[in-house]
Design a protein around this motif. Structure first.
Motif, PDB file in Angstrom:
ATOM      1  N   LEU A 191      41.997  43.298  50.542  1.00  0.00           N
ATOM      2  CA  LEU A 191      42.760  44.378  49.898  1.00  0.00           C
ATOM      3  C   LEU A 191      41.870  45.465  49.284  1.00  0.00           C
ATOM      4  N   CYS A 192      40.808  45.076  48.608  1.00  0.00           N
ATOM      5  CA  CYS A 192      39.947  46.060  47.943  1.00  0.00           C
ATOM      6  C   CYS A 192      38.512  46.007  48.478  1.00  0.00           C
ATOM      7  N   LYS A 193      38.386  45.623  49.721  1.00  0.00           N
ATOM      8  CA  LYS A 193      37.096  45.442  50.398  1.00  0.00           C
ATOM      9  C   LYS A 193      36.139  46.626  50.198  1.00  0.00           C
ATOM     10  N   THR A 194      36.646  47.833  50.297  1.00  0.00           N
ATOM     11  CA  THR A 194      35.783  49.021  50.210  1.00  0.00           C
ATOM     12  C   THR A 194      35.235  49.257  48.800  1.00  0.00           C
ATOM     13  N   CYS A 195      35.813  48.588  47.799  1.00  0.00           N
ATOM     14  CA  CYS A 195      35.381  48.771  46.403  1.00  0.00           C
ATOM     15  C   CYS A 195      34.421  47.682  45.921  1.00  0.00           C
ATOM     16  N   LEU A 196      34.166  46.684  46.750  1.00  0.00           N
ATOM     17  CA  LEU A 196      33.377  45.528  46.328  1.00  0.00           C
ATOM     18  C   LEU A 196      31.936  45.640  46.833  1.00  0.00           C
ATOM     19  N   PRO A 197      30.954  45.724  45.934  1.00  0.00           N
ATOM     20  CA  PRO A 197      29.570  45.915  46.359  1.00  0.00           C
ATOM     21  C   PRO A 197      29.000  44.765  47.187  1.00  0.00           C
ATOM     22  N   LEU A 198      29.494  43.558  46.976  1.00  0.00           N
ATOM     23  CA  LEU A 198      29.014  42.403  47.740  1.00  0.00           C
ATOM     24  C   LEU A 198      30.027  41.948  48.784  1.00  0.00           C
ATOM     25  N   GLY A 199      31.081  42.708  48.954  1.00  0.00           N
ATOM     26  CA  GLY A 199      32.118  42.350  49.908  1.00  0.00           C
ATOM     27  C   GLY A 199      33.081  41.337  49.326  1.00  0.00           C
ATOM     28  N   PRO A 200      34.189  41.087  50.015  1.00  0.00           N
ATOM     29  CA  PRO A 200      35.169  40.131  49.505  1.00  0.00           C
ATOM     30  C   PRO A 200      34.703  38.683  49.643  1.00  0.00           C
ATOM     31  N   ARG A 201      34.913  37.936  48.601  1.00  0.00           N
ATOM     32  CA  ARG A 201      34.745  36.490  48.615  1.00  0.00           C
ATOM     33  C   ARG A 201      35.625  35.940  47.485  1.00  0.00           C
ATOM     34  N   PRO A 202      36.921  35.858  47.735  1.00  0.00           N
ATOM     35  CA  PRO A 202      37.839  35.387  46.701  1.00  0.00           C
ATOM     36  C   PRO A 202      37.489  33.973  46.237  1.00  0.00           C
ATOM     37  N   VAL A 203      37.451  33.797  44.931  1.00  0.00           N
ATOM     38  CA  VAL A 203      37.161  32.497  44.322  1.00  0.00           C
ATOM     39  C   VAL A 203      38.381  32.082  43.516  1.00  0.00           C
ATOM     40  N   VAL A 204      39.084  31.079  44.025  1.00  0.00           N
ATOM     41  CA  VAL A 204      40.297  30.581  43.383  1.00  0.00           C
ATOM     42  C   VAL A 204      40.486  29.130  43.802  1.00  0.00           C
ATOM     43  N   THR A 205      40.978  28.306  42.883  1.00  0.00           N
ATOM     44  CA  THR A 205      41.315  26.925  43.209  1.00  0.00           C
ATOM     45  C   THR A 205      42.685  26.614  42.621  1.00  0.00           C
ATOM     46  N   ALA A 206      43.477  25.871  43.358  1.00  0.00           N
ATOM     47  CA  ALA A 206      44.812  25.513  42.872  1.00  0.00           C
ATOM     48  C   ALA A 206      45.343  24.337  43.680  1.00  0.00           C
ATOM     49  N   ASN A 207      46.341  23.704  43.113  1.00  0.00           N
ATOM     50  CA  ASN A 207      46.943  22.522  43.703  1.00  0.00           C
ATOM     51  C   ASN A 207      48.376  22.453  43.156  1.00  0.00           C
ATOM     52  N   PRO A 208      49.354  22.057  43.948  1.00  0.00           N
ATOM     53  CA  PRO A 208      50.715  21.944  43.415  1.00  0.00           C
ATOM     54  C   PRO A 208      50.812  21.016  42.199  1.00  0.00           C
ATOM     55  N   LYS A 209      49.850  20.109  42.037  1.00  0.00           N
ATOM     56  CA  LYS A 209      49.883  19.172  40.913  1.00  0.00           C
ATOM     57  C   LYS A 209      49.118  19.661  39.681  1.00  0.00           C
ATOM     58  N   SER A 210      48.474  20.829  39.757  1.00  0.00           N
ATOM     59  CA  SER A 210      47.684  21.343  38.632  1.00  0.00           C
ATOM     60  C   SER A 210      48.517  21.379  37.354  1.00  0.00           C
ATOM     61  N   LYS A 211      47.904  20.937  36.255  1.00  0.00           N
ATOM     62  CA  LYS A 211      48.587  20.888  34.956  1.00  0.00           C
ATOM     63  C   LYS A 211      48.226  22.081  34.075  1.00  0.00           C
ATOM     64  N   ILE A 212      46.989  22.584  34.256  1.00  0.00           N
ATOM     65  CA  ILE A 212      46.473  23.657  33.416  1.00  0.00           C
ATOM     66  C   ILE A 212      45.939  24.751  34.336  1.00  0.00           C
ATOM     67  N   VAL A 213      46.286  25.993  34.024  1.00  0.00           N
ATOM     68  CA  VAL A 213      45.764  27.128  34.788  1.00  0.00           C
ATOM     69  C   VAL A 213      44.786  27.882  33.897  1.00  0.00           C
ATOM     70  N   ILE A 214      43.616  28.173  34.455  1.00  0.00           N
ATOM     71  CA  ILE A 214      42.607  28.970  33.755  1.00  0.00           C
ATOM     72  C   ILE A 214      42.600  30.353  34.381  1.00  0.00           C
ATOM     73  N   ILE A 215      42.920  31.362  33.561  1.00  0.00           N
ATOM     74  CA  ILE A 215      42.891  32.737  34.037  1.00  0.00           C
ATOM     75  C   ILE A 215      41.811  33.468  33.250  1.00  0.00           C
ATOM     76  N   GLY A 216      40.722  33.767  33.938  1.00  0.00           N
ATOM     77  CA  GLY A 216      39.612  34.485  33.326  1.00  0.00           C
ATOM     78  C   GLY A 216      39.529  35.893  33.864  1.00  0.00           C
ATOM     79  N   GLN A 217      38.319  36.425  33.968  1.00  0.00           N
ATOM     80  CA  GLN A 217      38.130  37.806  34.392  1.00  0.00           C
ATOM     81  C   GLN A 217      37.924  37.895  35.896  1.00  0.00           C
TER      82      GLN A 217
END
Length: 187
Positions: free
Chosen positions: A13-39
């Motif tokens: 989506l924002c490939k042209t704005c990323l100096p190192l290119g896209p590499r989305p870092v996210v982890t999730a699971n339907p059973k997750s109890k706690i979500v960490i939302i950082g920067q």
């Protein structure tokens, strides 16, 4: 969930704005109890692809009083930053997270995690997006009880944030023990 995570991993989506290119870092699971939302991931996390794989992550795990094994178990924690890719370098640290990720992906991810009992909002970007009040980060962290049971606002654990922590020793003295207790209850 697997299809959604695959779509996110292929996001440009924002490939042209990323100096190192896209590499989305996210982890999730339907059973997750706690979500960490950082920067957003820093350069080290961009390189490794492992969320919170840096000094900030060490401090965060210390605040939560969890092991790396507990932290990276997606049955325990889902990790979805405000910006999924490294945004680039600014004058005094990394640039703010890209604004495209949260509206594009957060709701879809949260909808796939019916067992979430707590969302940690780390830093002002996450807090401003989710809390929509006019308070400062310091006020929100001090008033954390008013956001429970859904949200628990905390400062960013980055080493560059050490000045905030030095000016606000009550956070580690009073709030961190309550945070640890809440995390322990949920795990």
């Amino acid at each position: 969930m697997k299809g959604l995570l695959r779509n996110i991993s292929q996001c440009t989506l924002c490939k042209t704005c990323l100096p190192l290119g896209p590499r989305p870092v996210v982890t999730a699971n339907p059973k997750s109890k706690i979500v960490i939302i950082g920067q957003a991931p820093g350069t080290k996390v961009h390189a490794s692809g492992i969320p919170w794989d840096d000094q900030s992550g060490k401090k965060l795990r210390q605040w939560l009083n969890v092991t790396e094994e507990e932290f990276y178990d997606t049955n325990n924690f889902a990790i979805m930053p405000m910006g999924f890719c490294y945004p680039g370098k600014g004058k005094t640290g990394d640039l703010p997270p890209r604004k495209e990720c949260a509206p594009q992906w957060h709701k879809a991810l949260l909808d796939k995690m019916p067992h979430v009992e707590l969302i940690l909002l780390i830093g002002a970007y996450a807090q401003n997006y989710y809390l929509k009040d006019k308070k400062t980060l310091t006020e929100r962290v001090g008033d954390y009880q008013n956001y429970l049971p859904t949200y628990f606002p905390i400062p960013h654990p980055s080493p560059t944030n050490r000045f905030w922590r030095a000016k606000n020793p009550w956070f580690e003295e009073l709030v961190v023990p309550q945070l640890r207790e809440k995390i322990s209850e949920l795990l």
